[in-house]
Motif scaffolding. Structure first.
Motif, PDB file in Angstrom:
ATOM      1  N   GLU A 136       0.823  -1.214   0.000  1.00  0.00           N
ATOM      2  CA  GLU A 136       0.000   0.000   0.000  1.00  0.00           C
ATOM      3  C   GLU A 136       0.858   1.266   0.000  1.00  0.00           C
ATOM      4  OE1 GLU A 136      -3.442  -0.231   2.721  1.00  0.00           O
ATOM      5  OE2 GLU A 136      -2.713  -2.239   3.172  1.00  0.00           O
ATOM      6  N   TYR A 137       1.821   1.345  -0.945  1.00  0.00           N
ATOM      7  CA  TYR A 137       2.673   2.536  -0.993  1.00  0.00           C
ATOM      8  C   TYR A 137       1.862   3.842  -1.052  1.00  0.00           C
ATOM      9  CZ  TYR A 137       5.697   6.249  -1.889  1.00  0.00           C
ATOM     10  OH  TYR A 137       6.289   7.470  -1.751  1.00  0.00           O
ATOM     11  N   PRO A 138       0.718   3.899  -1.783  1.00  0.00           N
ATOM     12  CA  PRO A 138      -0.004   5.173  -1.853  1.00  0.00           C
ATOM     13  C   PRO A 138      -0.338   5.778  -0.488  1.00  0.00           C
ATOM     14  CG  PRO A 138      -0.815   3.723  -3.563  1.00  0.00           C
ATOM     15  CD  PRO A 138       0.125   2.886  -2.708  1.00  0.00           C
TER      16      PRO A 138
ATOM     17  N   ILE B 200      10.886  12.979 -11.430  1.00  0.00           N
ATOM     18  CA  ILE B 200      11.525  11.670 -11.623  1.00  0.00           C
ATOM     19  C   ILE B 200      11.164  10.745 -10.461  1.00  0.00           C
ATOM     20  CG2 ILE B 200      13.750  10.484 -11.807  1.00  0.00           C
ATOM     21  CD1 ILE B 200      14.853  12.918 -13.188  1.00  0.00           C
ATOM     22  N   ALA B 201      10.703   9.539 -10.806  1.00  0.00           N
ATOM     23  CA  ALA B 201      10.189   8.574  -9.823  1.00  0.00           C
ATOM     24  C   ALA B 201       8.987   9.194  -9.116  1.00  0.00           C
ATOM     25  CB  ALA B 201      11.275   8.130  -8.847  1.00  0.00           C
ATOM     26  N   THR B 202       8.037   9.576  -9.919  1.00  0.00           N
ATOM     27  CA  THR B 202       6.877  10.348  -9.440  1.00  0.00           C
ATOM     28  C   THR B 202       5.972   9.558  -8.509  1.00  0.00           C
ATOM     29  OG1 THR B 202       5.045  11.722 -10.238  1.00  0.00           O
ATOM     30  CG2 THR B 202       5.455   9.734 -11.481  1.00  0.00           C
TER      31      THR B 202
ATOM     32  N   SER C 188      13.090  15.250  -7.837  1.00  0.00           N
ATOM     33  CA  SER C 188      12.898  13.850  -7.452  1.00  0.00           C
ATOM     34  C   SER C 188      12.809  13.762  -5.933  1.00  0.00           C
ATOM     35  CB  SER C 188      14.023  12.955  -7.982  1.00  0.00           C
ATOM     36  OG  SER C 188      13.657  11.603  -7.796  1.00  0.00           O
ATOM     37  N   VAL C 189      11.644  13.354  -5.458  1.00  0.00           N
ATOM     38  CA  VAL C 189      11.407  13.225  -4.014  1.00  0.00           C
ATOM     39  C   VAL C 189      11.500  11.747  -3.660  1.00  0.00           C
ATOM     40  CG1 VAL C 189       9.664  13.479  -2.209  1.00  0.00           C
ATOM     41  CG2 VAL C 189      10.081  15.357  -3.804  1.00  0.00           C
ATOM     42  N   PHE C 190      12.534  11.390  -2.916  1.00  0.00           N
ATOM     43  CA  PHE C 190      12.769   9.993  -2.515  1.00  0.00           C
ATOM     44  C   PHE C 190      12.690   9.064  -3.738  1.00  0.00           C
ATOM     45  CE2 PHE C 190      10.386  12.021   1.122  1.00  0.00           C
ATOM     46  CZ  PHE C 190      11.531  12.377   1.811  1.00  0.00           C
TER      47      PHE C 190
ATOM     48  N   ASP D 154      12.638   3.990 -16.799  1.00  0.00           N
ATOM     49  CA  ASP D 154      13.674   3.847 -15.776  1.00  0.00           C
ATOM     50  C   ASP D 154      14.422   5.169 -15.616  1.00  0.00           C
ATOM     51  OD1 ASP D 154      15.924   3.112 -14.239  1.00  0.00           O
ATOM     52  OD2 ASP D 154      15.860   1.082 -15.064  1.00  0.00           O
ATOM     53  N   LEU D 155      14.626   5.573 -14.381  1.00  0.00           N
ATOM     54  CA  LEU D 155      15.336   6.834 -14.152  1.00  0.00           C
ATOM     55  C   LEU D 155      16.806   6.742 -14.547  1.00  0.00           C
ATOM     56  CD1 LEU D 155      17.162   6.632 -11.293  1.00  0.00           C
ATOM     57  CD2 LEU D 155      14.890   6.718 -10.298  1.00  0.00           C
ATOM     58  N   GLU D 156      17.292   5.530 -14.802  1.00  0.00           N
ATOM     59  CA  GLU D 156      18.678   5.397 -15.261  1.00  0.00           C
ATOM     60  C   GLU D 156      18.772   5.447 -16.782  1.00  0.00           C
ATOM     61  OE1 GLU D 156      20.922   2.363 -13.177  1.00  0.00           O
ATOM     62  OE2 GLU D 156      19.653   2.642 -11.411  1.00  0.00           O
TER      63      GLU D 156
ATOM     64  N   VAL E 177       7.685  10.593 -14.428  1.00  0.00           N
ATOM     65  CA  VAL E 177       8.287   9.332 -14.894  1.00  0.00           C
ATOM     66  C   VAL E 177       8.401   8.371 -13.721  1.00  0.00           C
ATOM     67  CG1 VAL E 177      10.292   8.274 -16.018  1.00  0.00           C
ATOM     68  CG2 VAL E 177       9.716  10.655 -16.525  1.00  0.00           C
ATOM     69  N   ASP E 178       8.053   7.127 -13.942  1.00  0.00           N
ATOM     70  CA  ASP E 178       8.259   6.093 -12.922  1.00  0.00           C
ATOM     71  C   ASP E 178       8.287   4.737 -13.643  1.00  0.00           C
ATOM     72  OD1 ASP E 178       7.756   6.228  -9.595  1.00  0.00           O
ATOM     73  OD2 ASP E 178       7.642   4.230 -10.491  1.00  0.00           O
ATOM     74  N   PHE E 179       8.975   3.760 -13.046  1.00  0.00           N
ATOM     75  CA  PHE E 179       8.989   2.446 -13.708  1.00  0.00           C
ATOM     76  C   PHE E 179       7.901   1.516 -13.168  1.00  0.00           C
ATOM     77  CE2 PHE E 179      12.700   0.181 -11.157  1.00  0.00           C
ATOM     78  CZ  PHE E 179      12.019   0.376  -9.979  1.00  0.00           C
TER      79      PHE E 179
HETATM   80  C1  LIG Z   1       9.661   6.262  -2.124  1.00  0.00           C
HETATM   81  S1  LIG Z   1       8.815   6.247  -3.659  1.00  0.00           S
HETATM   82  C2  LIG Z   1       8.656   7.992  -3.967  1.00  0.00           C
HETATM   83  C3  LIG Z   1       7.524   8.309  -4.891  1.00  0.00           C
HETATM   84  C4  LIG Z   1       7.165   9.794  -4.983  1.00  0.00           C
HETATM   85  N1  LIG Z   1       8.239  10.579  -5.522  1.00  0.00           N
HETATM   86  C5  LIG Z   1       6.693  10.325  -3.662  1.00  0.00           C
HETATM   87  O1  LIG Z   1       7.253  11.313  -3.177  1.00  0.00           O
HETATM   88  O2  LIG Z   1       5.740   9.759  -3.091  1.00  0.00           O
HETATM   89  C6  LIG Z   1      10.067   5.750  -4.781  1.00  0.00           C
HETATM   90  C7  LIG Z   1       9.600   5.695  -6.215  1.00  0.00           C
HETATM   91  O3  LIG Z   1      10.737   5.459  -7.038  1.00  0.00           O
HETATM   92  C8  LIG Z   1      10.349   4.635  -8.111  1.00  0.00           C
HETATM   93  N2  LIG Z   1      11.575   4.044  -8.639  1.00  0.00           N
HETATM   94  C9  LIG Z   1      12.521   3.354  -7.952  1.00  0.00           C
HETATM   95  N3  LIG Z   1      13.518   2.995  -8.785  1.00  0.00           N
HETATM   96  C10 LIG Z   1      13.201   3.480 -10.016  1.00  0.00           C
HETATM   97  C11 LIG Z   1      13.831   3.433 -11.293  1.00  0.00           C
HETATM   98  N4  LIG Z   1      14.997   2.792 -11.455  1.00  0.00           N
HETATM   99  N5  LIG Z   1      13.241   4.036 -12.338  1.00  0.00           N
HETATM  100  C12 LIG Z   1      12.048   4.679 -12.169  1.00  0.00           C
HETATM  101  N6  LIG Z   1      11.391   4.748 -10.995  1.00  0.00           N
HETATM  102  C13 LIG Z   1      11.962   4.149  -9.920  1.00  0.00           C
HETATM  103  C14 LIG Z   1       9.382   3.647  -7.464  1.00  0.00           C
HETATM  104  O4  LIG Z   1       8.570   2.994  -8.386  1.00  0.00           O
HETATM  105  C15 LIG Z   1       8.617   4.586  -6.533  1.00  0.00           C
HETATM  106  O5  LIG Z   1       7.502   5.135  -7.176  1.00  0.00           O
END
Ligand SMILES: C[S@@+](CC[C@H](N)C(=O)[O-])C[C@H]1O[C@@H](n2cnc3c(N)ncnc32)[C@H](O)[C@@H]1O
Length: 265
Positions: A12-14, A42-44, A106-108, A90-92, A63-65
């Motif tokens: 339940e990450y949301p 990035i990694a939204t 990019s937040v976390f 992928d953020l890479e 962007v998110d994977f």
């Molecule tokens: C802790 S969550 C943060 C999500 C959002 N930024 C927030 O503040 O709630 C980490 C996010 O990073 C994404 N993520 C991790 N590695 C990734 C990658 N290599 N490429 C894209 N997204 C990635 C995950 O899918 C997840 O949505």
């Protein structure tokens, strides 16, 4: 959520995302997003930053994977009536052209890259000269990185990585990551978000169910007779780290908010 593609889409990450909204506000403020800015989140995840930046008039791509989280983000955008481009990638290896953003946030997110150097290079590649880059990352030794240490005895080893994620939460290490790619750190500050719980069990259960990489190991650990021990260890950890109040306890998560500028090459 359904059909997760990564462990981020399990559990339940949301719910955790909702608690992290104040960090998105701080990041969008630090980036000083104004109407017309081209913004990349990035990694939204569930879209916290993307939504706020779009509400402020930014032209936003998230962007998110993890497609399951992007679907939640998209539903939120539809509900608020803002237009955002959602990209599964992928953020890479960001699915974006070079120099296409005025603001990169990019937040976390980038902190979870497998290869930190490649992630930093990608941040810099998509940033136009003069672009503002804002990153939020857990501070080394703070609650979530320390929880990772507790869990490491129970979980499979993480993928080979160029360092612990909280390296991005240390200003000196962050400077070393960003500067070789033309990103000059301009400001850092440490802040905290505080999560209230009714008990250490309540806190441990929340930390477990919002962590897909833990939930996805539950069946295995249960069949090995180790699941209850994991939960007990987490309760003990919370008791050590939380501040008790008369009728609840507070768990504070420290993060570094860092701002950088993309220098012209
Ligand atoms: C802790 S969550 C943060 C999500 C959002 N930024 C927030 O503040 O709630 C980490 C996010 O990073 C994404 N993520 C991790 N590695 C990734 C990658 N290599 N490429 C894209 N997204 C990635 C995950 O899918 C997840 O949505």
């Amino acid at each position: 959520m359904n059909s997760p593609g990564t462990t981020w889409g399990v559990g339940e990450y949301p719910l955790m995302g909702r608690f992290l909204e104040p960090v998105a506000v701080a990041a969008v403020d630090a980036a000083a997003v104004v109407r017309g800015d081209r913004v990349v989140d990035i990694a939204t995840g569930t879209g916290n930053v993307a939504l706020l930046a779009a509400e402020r008039g930014g032209r936003v791509v998230g962007v998110d994977f993890e497609a399951a989280l992007l679907r939640v983000a998209e539903e939120r955008a539809d509900a608020t009536g803002v237009e955002i481009g959602w990209l599964c990638g992928d953020l890479e290896a960001l699915p974006l052209p070079g120099q296409s953003a005025d603001v990169v946030v990019s937040v976390f997110g980038v902190m979870y890259a497998t290869d930190h150097g490649i992630a930093a290079r990608e941040l810099a590649r998509v940033a136009a000269p003069g672009a503002r880059v804002v990153l939020a990352s857990w501070v080394p030794g703070s609650v979530l990185p320390a929880m990772g240490q507790i869990l490491s005895g129970y979980l499979p080893p993480p993928p080979a990585s160029s360092g612990p994620p909280s390296r991005w939460g240390d200003p000196v290490a962050l400077t070393g990551l960003l500067e070789p790619h033309g990103l000059r750190l301009t400001a850092t500050s440490t802040s905290r978000i505080t999560l209230p719980f009714t008990s250490s069990e309540d806190a441990a259960d929340f930390l477990i169910r919002t962590a897909g990489h833990v939930v996805s190991e539950q069946d295995r650990l249960t069949s090995e007779g180790r699941w209850d021990a994991l939960r007990q260890d987490l309760c003990g950890f919370v008791e050590q780290r939380a501040e008790s109040r008369s009728d609840h306890l507070n768990l504070s998560l420290d993060y570094l908010l860092a701002s950088a500028i993309r220098t012209s090459d």
